[in-house]
Design a protein around this motif. Structure first.
Motif, PDB file in Angstrom:
ATOM      1  N   ALA A 248     -41.836  21.924  28.031  1.00 40.36           N
ATOM      2  CA  ALA A 248     -42.034  21.318  29.192  1.00 40.36           C
ATOM      3  C   ALA A 248     -43.810  21.237  29.321  1.00 40.36           C
ATOM      4  N   LEU A 249     -44.696  22.449  29.138  1.00 42.90           N
ATOM      5  CA  LEU A 249     -45.789  22.323  29.494  1.00 42.90           C
ATOM      6  C   LEU A 249     -46.419  21.626  28.209  1.00 42.90           C
TER       7      LEU A 249
ATOM      8  N   GLU B 163     -46.353  17.583  28.840  1.00 43.40           N
ATOM      9  CA  GLU B 163     -47.332  16.919  30.032  1.00 43.40           C
ATOM     10  C   GLU B 163     -48.225  16.639  29.245  1.00 43.40           C
ATOM     11  N   ARG B 164     -48.767  17.214  28.133  1.00 41.29           N
ATOM     12  CA  ARG B 164     -50.085  17.163  27.498  1.00 41.29           C
ATOM     13  C   ARG B 164     -50.334  16.624  26.244  1.00 41.29           C
TER      14      ARG B 164
ATOM     15  N   ALA C  64     -40.663  17.751  33.607  1.00 39.33           N
ATOM     16  CA  ALA C  64     -41.704  17.216  32.937  1.00 39.33           C
ATOM     17  C   ALA C  64     -41.576  15.911  33.318  1.00 39.33           C
ATOM     18  N   THR C  65     -42.982  15.481  33.365  1.00 38.94           N
ATOM     19  CA  THR C  65     -43.306  14.419  33.215  1.00 38.94           C
ATOM     20  C   THR C  65     -43.954  14.007  32.176  1.00 38.94           C
ATOM     21  N   PRO C  66     -43.323  13.590  31.003  1.00 37.46           N
ATOM     22  CA  PRO C  66     -43.970  13.349  30.162  1.00 37.46           C
ATOM     23  C   PRO C  66     -45.137  11.953  29.589  1.00 37.46           C
ATOM     24  N   ARG C  67     -46.186  12.750  28.928  1.00 43.61           N
ATOM     25  CA  ARG C  67     -47.561  12.064  29.047  1.00 43.61           C
ATOM     26  C   ARG C  67     -47.190  11.576  27.215  1.00 43.61           C
TER      27      ARG C  67
ATOM     28  N   THR D  98     -44.489  13.347  24.207  1.00 39.33           N
ATOM     29  CA  THR D  98     -43.894  14.908  23.233  1.00 39.33           C
ATOM     30  C   THR D  98     -44.139  15.071  21.843  1.00 39.33           C
TER      31      THR D  98
END
Length: 294
Positions: free
Chosen positions: A280-281, A284-285, A242-245, A247
């Motif tokens: 992971a989802l 990314e939010r 995932a690409t974290p925005r 956590t």
């Protein structure tokens, strides 16, 4: 689910905070709370009926109820007549791993007490989950004891997420382990597992904890999860890329999806894989809740 319902103020900034002056940030006000987030992610994972007992102030009760219902959760929110809804300021570094720091005012959330409990809350329930935040105040600790006793009497299994390494230091390891006696699943983060055992390695820590609790699932973020039973790690589950925005709430997402999978008959390793997918989802939010329904 029994746990905290709070309002999150999420401030995403880049680089270090500039002391004594301004730091540019993107700021959003969102529904949160570990207990509430877990409930929402369990419902998002497809579990047919998720109930949540929590306590809020009159200032935000209607908003929180609407947000929970929109996520598919059946809330039972006790409105505190004296104290406002808990609030957490989440400082999220927009660089690197989007790591977050919390400033927490628990407000009404940790004023849940045995007076707010009814054994009827367990009617039809197949699993009870407790937010570890409940252990960090006297009234909600008393509620945990009552809920555990009621669940034990009905043969309802109980899971718990320790919730906060910082608060665990204040509570004390021995006291925590005594308070969770009777819990069948413990879902610590890596830091919490290491703190609770005094061991630097997460696998060793999870193994040791599984001598106290039948099933331990240690959440390790980008390193996935460890499943331990009877004093040994029995599975290592990889993370989902995932690409974290942000956590915030990733561990709650893991827990909710893990529990929902258990209730559909999945084994702990497969359930942990579902948890890693939800985590992971989540990263990314922005915020700690799943995407809206429909």
């Amino acid at each position: 689910m029994v746990g905290d319902v709070v309002t999150d103020v999420v401030a995403r900034h880049r680089g270090p905070l500039a002391a004594g002056t301004d730091t540019a940030a993107t700021i959003r006000t969102l529904p949160g709370g570990a207990g509430a987030n877990v409930a929402c992610w369990a419902a998002h994972a497809g579990h047919a009926e998720v109930r949540l007992l929590g306590r809020v102030g009159a200032d935000a009760a209607a908003w929180h109820e609407r947000e929970l219902v929109a996520c598919g959760v059946r809330p039972r929110l006790v409105v505190d007549p004296q104290v406002p809804t808990g609030m957490v300021i989440c400082l999220v570094d927009g660089d690197a791993a989007a790591e977050r720091t919390f400033l927490t005012d628990s407000g009404a959330s940790l004023r849940l007490s045995p007076d707010d409990w009814s054994d009827a809350l367990l009617d039809g329930v197949v699993r009870l989950h407790l937010s570890g935040y409940l252990l960090f105040s006297e009234p909600s600790r008393a509620l945990v004891a009552v809920a555990l006793e009621a669940a034990r009497a009905r043969g309802v299994p109980v899971s718990l997420d320790p919730a906060s390494a910082g608060f665990l230091v204040e509570l004390g390891v021995d006291r925590f382990l005594a308070l969770v006696e009777g819990v069948d699943v413990l879902l610590p983060s890596r830091d919490e597992a290491c703190l609770l055992t005094g061991l630097p390695d997460a696998a060793d820590a999870a193994a040791k904890l599984s001598r106290h609790v039948p099933l331990v699932v240690a959440k390790q973020g980008a390193d996935g999860a460890l499943v331990a039973r009877s004093g040994a790690v029995c599975a290592r589950v990889p993370a989902v890329p995932a690409t974290p925005r942000d956590t915030t709430g990733a561990g709650d997402a893991f827990t909710g999806a893990f529990l929902a999978a258990l209730l559909t008959g999945a084994g702990p390793e497969d359930a942990a894989a579902e948890g890693c997918g939800a985590g992971a989802l989540a990263v990314e939010r922005v915020g700690g809740r799943p995407p809206g329904r429909g």
